[in-house]
Enzyme design. Structure first.
Site, PDB file in Angstrom:
ATOM      1  N   LEU A  62       0.836  -1.213   0.000  1.00 54.38           N
ATOM      2  CA  LEU A  62       0.000   0.000   0.000  1.00 54.38           C
ATOM      3  C   LEU A  62       0.866   1.257   0.000  1.00 54.38           C
ATOM      4  O   LEU A  62       2.005   1.256   0.471  1.00 54.38           O
ATOM      5  CB  LEU A  62      -0.960   0.002   1.194  1.00 54.38           C
ATOM      6  N   GLU A 119       1.001   5.189   1.272  1.00 54.83           N
ATOM      7  CA  GLU A 119       0.381   6.170   2.169  1.00 54.83           C
ATOM      8  C   GLU A 119      -0.326   7.210   1.313  1.00 54.83           C
ATOM      9  O   GLU A 119       0.145   7.587   0.249  1.00 54.83           O
ATOM     10  CB  GLU A 119       1.445   6.822   3.052  1.00 54.83           C
ATOM     11  N   PHE A 148       5.935   7.238 -11.735  1.00 50.28           N
ATOM     12  CA  PHE A 148       7.254   7.385 -11.080  1.00 50.28           C
ATOM     13  C   PHE A 148       8.280   8.004 -12.033  1.00 50.28           C
ATOM     14  O   PHE A 148       9.463   7.702 -11.953  1.00 50.28           O
ATOM     15  CB  PHE A 148       7.741   6.040 -10.516  1.00 50.28           C
ATOM     16  N   CYS A 174       9.700   4.081   3.298  1.00 48.61           N
ATOM     17  CA  CYS A 174      10.060   2.803   2.671  1.00 48.61           C
ATOM     18  C   CYS A 174      11.261   2.865   1.725  1.00 48.61           C
ATOM     19  O   CYS A 174      12.228   2.137   1.931  1.00 48.61           O
ATOM     20  CB  CYS A 174       8.849   2.235   1.923  1.00 48.61           C
TER      21      CYS A 174
HETATM   22  P1  NAD Z   1       5.004   2.332  12.081  1.00 51.46           P
HETATM   23  O1  NAD Z   1       6.287   2.697  12.703  1.00 51.46           O
HETATM   24  O2  NAD Z   1       4.057   3.375  11.593  1.00 51.46           O
HETATM   25  O3  NAD Z   1       4.167   1.403  13.091  1.00 51.46           O
HETATM   26  C1  NAD Z   1       4.687   0.336  13.822  1.00 51.46           C
HETATM   27  C2  NAD Z   1       3.787   0.117  15.041  1.00 51.46           C
HETATM   28  O4  NAD Z   1       4.163  -1.106  15.672  1.00 51.46           O
HETATM   29  C3  NAD Z   1       3.891   1.212  16.098  1.00 51.46           C
HETATM   30  O5  NAD Z   1       2.595   1.668  16.421  1.00 51.46           O
HETATM   31  C4  NAD Z   1       4.544   0.493  17.291  1.00 51.46           C
HETATM   32  O6  NAD Z   1       4.122   1.019  18.537  1.00 51.46           O
HETATM   33  C5  NAD Z   1       4.071  -0.921  17.083  1.00 51.46           C
HETATM   34  N1  NAD Z   1       4.853  -1.964  17.744  1.00 51.46           N
HETATM   35  C6  NAD Z   1       6.205  -2.096  17.805  1.00 51.46           C
HETATM   36  N2  NAD Z   1       6.534  -3.224  18.471  1.00 51.46           N
HETATM   37  C7  NAD Z   1       5.364  -3.822  18.843  1.00 51.46           C
HETATM   38  C8  NAD Z   1       5.045  -5.022  19.537  1.00 51.46           C
HETATM   39  N3  NAD Z   1       5.988  -5.848  19.990  1.00 51.46           N
HETATM   40  N4  NAD Z   1       3.753  -5.320  19.736  1.00 51.46           N
HETATM   41  C9  NAD Z   1       2.782  -4.502  19.287  1.00 51.46           C
HETATM   42  N5  NAD Z   1       3.024  -3.352  18.613  1.00 51.46           N
HETATM   43  C10 NAD Z   1       4.298  -3.024  18.392  1.00 51.46           C
HETATM   44  O7  NAD Z   1       5.377   1.355  10.866  1.00 51.46           O
HETATM   45  P2  NAD Z   1       4.684   1.231   9.424  1.00 51.46           P
HETATM   46  O8  NAD Z   1       4.987   2.401   8.566  1.00 51.46           O
HETATM   47  O9  NAD Z   1       3.261   0.801   9.599  1.00 51.46           O
HETATM   48  O10 NAD Z   1       5.524   0.010   8.830  1.00 51.46           O
HETATM   49  C11 NAD Z   1       5.372  -1.304   9.341  1.00 51.46           C
HETATM   50  C12 NAD Z   1       6.058  -2.250   8.377  1.00 51.46           C
HETATM   51  O11 NAD Z   1       5.385  -2.231   7.107  1.00 51.46           O
HETATM   52  C13 NAD Z   1       7.513  -1.892   8.078  1.00 51.46           C
HETATM   53  O12 NAD Z   1       8.259  -3.071   7.928  1.00 51.46           O
HETATM   54  C14 NAD Z   1       7.429  -1.168   6.751  1.00 51.46           C
HETATM   55  O13 NAD Z   1       8.601  -1.260   6.002  1.00 51.46           O
HETATM   56  C15 NAD Z   1       6.307  -1.905   6.077  1.00 51.46           C
HETATM   57  N6  NAD Z   1       5.593  -1.127   5.051  1.00 51.46           N
HETATM   58  C16 NAD Z   1       5.286   0.184   5.281  1.00 51.46           C
HETATM   59  C17 NAD Z   1       4.569   0.898   4.325  1.00 51.46           C
HETATM   60  C18 NAD Z   1       4.218   2.354   4.553  1.00 51.46           C
HETATM   61  O14 NAD Z   1       3.776   3.009   3.595  1.00 51.46           O
HETATM   62  N7  NAD Z   1       4.365   2.900   5.751  1.00 51.46           N
HETATM   63  C19 NAD Z   1       4.169   0.267   3.139  1.00 51.46           C
HETATM   64  C20 NAD Z   1       4.483  -1.071   2.943  1.00 51.46           C
HETATM   65  C21 NAD Z   1       5.200  -1.752   3.911  1.00 51.46           C
END
Ligand code: NAD
Length: 438
Positions: free
Chosen positions: A153, A155, A252, A263
């Site tokens: 996805l 943002e 892009f 990311c």
């Molecule tokens: P984020 O930092 O926004 O959120 C992570 C959440 O996990 C936080 O709320 C944190 O408090 C929580 N957390 C940490 N340890 C925990 C635990 N042990 N138990 C419960 N909760 C816990 O991260 P994000 O942007 O959502 O990214 C998450 C993953 O998805 C990453 O690996 C990222 O690379 C991947 N990703 C992100 C996107 C994006 O657009 N943000 C898109 C695709 C993939």
């Protein structure tokens, strides 16, 4: 299906909400108690268009709950998704897996037999196998399956992307786990979205290869833009001309001040690191990482040139600081390089951003925040359009220019035709990869 979603960040929250909208019963869990309190009160802690209504609707229907108690979330669950952060590790740029491993151990301690444990976080090749080994070491008698289900996805368009994905990818080792994943994503099967069922390592690799490819495409056009400036071509025409080739595609290919976000920077670094570790360096990806730093530096240089090589004591209005429009996410935004460089050279920086202020306040402590572009530009020496929010795409340019001390405009997203800027009274203009500046 009953699902536990561990981590309620951009990915976990959107995934949890959307899976509940598919009709599953989802319990989202996070270690951040303040976040869970807000979610329980119906408040979305991030800015993501449409997410609040969808969340409240599913919570009211009883399909979506929030807790800090992992045991409660795992009770009766068919699958537990791990969607915690994987930021860059300090020093070598490899992904920091400490949150994923900690979550895996927590799940192992509380899991019941038959649970399918799904890693949604972006993790280097081999991590799912390590997660499985960690769970087995923590809970030797537990029978479980591990699945890699990377998320694609974007943002700002996250709900649409989750509900109407280009594809869903999952990797697993057992037919039983594949069956659970098919049940979870069944609404998408029924609507014929492509599903890629593969092995763990290929699923992990697909995510990194996709992000590295997209970062390469952006970086390629940024380099072409720099060349266009020197030789008098217009990169917007070049983008259109090459993007119409079906083998290339138009997305892009917008030149700008370098990619940022949560990311591309960290995932390109992690992929390059993985490749180095196994002795197969990815020269293209390494070049992309370096070139993107150059693109950000070039953006700073453009602003300096616009200001006759000195920004000292000049007031600069920066429009947009999030890494792209439609999000409040500031992670690795080009603004975090560009704005401090201006301040470091003595500029007074005023910032306006529709959603970036809460995140940005801590990251850009020395700026003055304004409510709109006209207030930011009043008596300013230059305007810099850094993030192309809709609010900055149809500005009343004569009004903007009319309030300024000197009428200089750096259009780092190529939003406005140079003629329109000139007609509005701007006498010094820079863009990206476009001829006709002055
Ligand atoms: P984020 O930092 O926004 O959120 C992570 C959440 O996990 C936080 O709320 C944190 O408090 C929580 N957390 C940490 N340890 C925990 C635990 N042990 N138990 C419960 N909760 C816990 O991260 P994000 O942007 O959502 O990214 C998450 C993953 O998805 C990453 O690996 C990222 O690379 C991947 N990703 C992100 C996107 C994006 O657009 N943000 C898109 C695709 C993939």
């Amino acid at each position: 299906m009953r699902i536990a979603m561990i981590g309620t960040g951009y990915v976990g929250l959107v995934s949890g909400v959307c899976l509940s909208d598919f009709g599953h019963t989802v319990t989202c869990v996070d270690t951040d108690a303040a976040k869970i309190d807000r979610l329980r009160a119906g408040q979305v802690p991030i800015y993501e268009p449409g997410l609040d209504q969808l969340m409240v609707r599913n919570a009211e229907a009883g399909r979506l709950r929030f807790t800090t108690d992992l045991a409660e979330a795992l009770e009766g669950a068919d699958a537990a998704f791990i969607a915690v952060g994987t930021p860059s590790r300090r020093g070598d740029g490899q992904a920091d897996l400490s949150y994923v491993m900690a979550a895996a151990r927590d799940v192992a301690r509380l899991a019941h037999d038959g649970l399918v444990i799904v890693v949604k976080s972006t993790v280097p090749v081999g991590t799912n196998a390590r997660v499985a080994a960690e769970i087995a070491a923590t809970a030797p008698d537990l029978s479980f399956d591990i699945v890699s289900n990377p998320e694609f996805l974007r943002e700002g368009a996250a709900i649409e992307d989750f509900m109407k994905p280009d594809r869903v990818v999952f990797g697993c080792k057992s037919e039983r786990a594949a069956g659970v994943m098919r049940d979870i994503y069944r609404p998408l099967f029924l609507r014929s979205f492509p599903i890629v069922e593969t092995d763990l390592e290929s699923a992990e690799m697909i995510k990194y290869a996709a992000n590295a490819f997209l970062a390469t495409k952006i970086t390629f056009i940024n380099e072409i833009a720099a060349l266009c400036e020197r030789i008098g071509a217009d990169v917007r025409e070049v983008s259109r001309g090459i993007g119409l080739d079906g083998r290339i595609g138009p997305k892009f290919l917008h030149a700008g001040p370098g990619y940022g976000g949560s990311c591309f920077p960290k995932d390109t670094r992690a992929l390059a690191r993985t490749a180095q570790e196994v002795g197969i360096p990815l020269q293209i990806v390494e070049a992309v990482i370096g070139s993107n730093e150059t693109a950000k530096r070039r953006a700073v240089e453009k602003i300096f040139e616009l200001c006759d090589d000195s920004v000292a004591n000049k007031t600069i209005a920066v429009l947009g600081v999030t890494f792209k429009p439609g999000t409040d996410d500031m992670r690795e935004a080009p603004a975090l390089t560009i704005v401090p460089a201006l301040i470091g050279a003595g500029a007074h920086v005023r910032v306006v951003d529709p959603k970036g202020r809460v995140e940005g306040a801590a990251l850009l402590p020395s700026v003055t925040w304004e409510d709109d572009a006209y207030a930011a530009a009043a008596d300013a020496d230059a305007v810099v359009l850094l993030t192309e929010w809709n609010a900055f795409r149809a500005l009343d340019l004569p009004r903007l220019a009319g309030g300024m001390r000197t009428r200089r405009f750096a259009d780092l997203r190529n939003v406005y035709p140079i003629d329109a800027l000139r007609a509005a009274g701007f006498d010094r203009i820079v863009g990206v990869g476009r001829p006709g500046y002055g």
